[in-house]
Write an enzyme that holds these catalytic residues in place. Sequence first.
Site, short mmCIF file in Angstrom:
data_model
loop_
_atom_site.label_atom_id
_atom_site.label_comp_id
_atom_site.label_asym_id
_atom_site.label_seq_id
_atom_site.Cartn_x
_atom_site.Cartn_y
_atom_site.Cartn_z
CE LYS A 60 -9.94 -36.65 43.90
NZ LYS A 60 -9.12 -35.74 43.09
CB SER A 119 -5.62 -37.50 43.19
OG SER A 119 -6.53 -36.43 42.93
CB SER A 129 -6.48 -35.28 39.91
OG SER A 129 -5.19 -35.18 40.46
#
Length: 510
Positions: free
Chosen positions: A103, A178, A202
């Site tokens: 990420k 996210s 997330s």
Amino acid sequence: MGDLYKVPAIKLPSVDQLQELSRSLGIQCSVEELEDYREHMKGLTETYDRVSRLEGPSLPVKYPRTPGYRPCPQDNKYNAWYWRCDIKGAESGKLAGKTIAIKDSVAVAGVPMMNGSKILEGYVPEFDATIISRILDAGGRIIGKTNCEDLCLSGSSFTNVTGPILNPNDPTKTSGGSSAGSAVAVATGEADMAIGGDQGGSIRIPSCWCGLAGIKPTFGLVPYTGASSIETTIDHLGPIAKSVKDCALLLEVIAGFDEGRDPRQYPSIQVPEYSKLVTNDIAGKKIGLVKEGFEGCEPDVVSQVQKAALGLRRLGAEVEEMSLPMHSEGVHIWTLITLEGADKCMIQGNGMGYQNKGFYPFSLQEAYARGIKARPQDLSETVKMMILYTGYVSQNYQNRFYAMGQNQNIMLTKAYNKALETYDVLVMPTLPFKASKLPTSKDTRQDRLNLALKMAKNTAPFDITGHPALTVNVGFSQILPIGMMIIGRHFDDVTVLQVGHAAEIAKFLS
């Protein structure tokens, strides 16, 4: 001669500057007072200058790499990737042969990092986050940075500055946020495993809506060192994979104490070999279906999760419905902590915050400070709304409601702990509905704001309480995945993983 050209760390303020500051703070000092204070500040300024010249700690960068490249649209069908690279770790280890996506809120030395936002555009960290070193030491191969939401403040997948991250099951739908790009990279087979971050769901939200397994570990089990923080008391990093077994394998590699560099951790952390302990032997385990977690969910979500949970009886588990009324307040308590905490930590604290021991990456903080000052208009609508609202609350109510949220979190944590004295794990739908439509030009700003965080009623509470929470896929409805969430006792991540793996087995037995 060299000392003559040294620039001091802090320039001594003038009396005029101190006078203006004293007025703005309501102190109303006289000129005589300010001159005396300024004289004393000379010694303080020398101290600041002295400390700024000491050699500080750094995070190691162990393996060679090239900067990589930004993929072109035709090679990035679902917009999962921000940057592609190829960093090979050790020749052998637990992750040998595995490709890992990271990420873009986690620093990888020499590889651009934008955290989904224009304010960090152009920033390239010079350090590896601790989990990056651990992945590479275990033989993992890092193949890129994945797109995430703007500063990670959205549970949908449309606020990233490069455009929406599309759901592979239906490209008109959100892939969840996210950590959207991480989930999509795994779901499409472009990566074997991925790292996500979780402050309100997330990891679990995109894992659920992409049909994957994803675990938010116990708070503090995995070091957050070298990742961009939203709020220090809710930050988590964890694995996303196609199976619970693979989540367990990646978790045992990245978990463990980080030599005091992360204030979220305790030295006594123990890391078992999760991958060897994850079996489908759950005979005698007591599983509580949290009634409040099913309330307000779509009927097909309720039926699929109930069917999957009751299917665990075939493997010897005891499954029964139970009530935990405090759960319904969890997302509201989370909101007070997260909105005000995020503003203080991420915006005013330049992505790292204050008042915590541990490692502070200067370059990342400076990139935040420059970006927020230069490009605040480029922040997403979700972030702007948060800044405006928390600015108003802070000016008029100070930190009253943040404190209230943290106090109520003590009560919420006790309520879950009490339930977990009776049950080995708690179960509920990961998300109350299937993946929603991505917004279009016809949607209003209010529509977009509502889409950003409305799915987190079940996921968010466990970010503030810190309990481990795993989502597993339990089926599909109208081609869209449905996830079941399994919650366990603090640092009993292994039981959560065992029940999750059993749910995967039970799905194939039905």
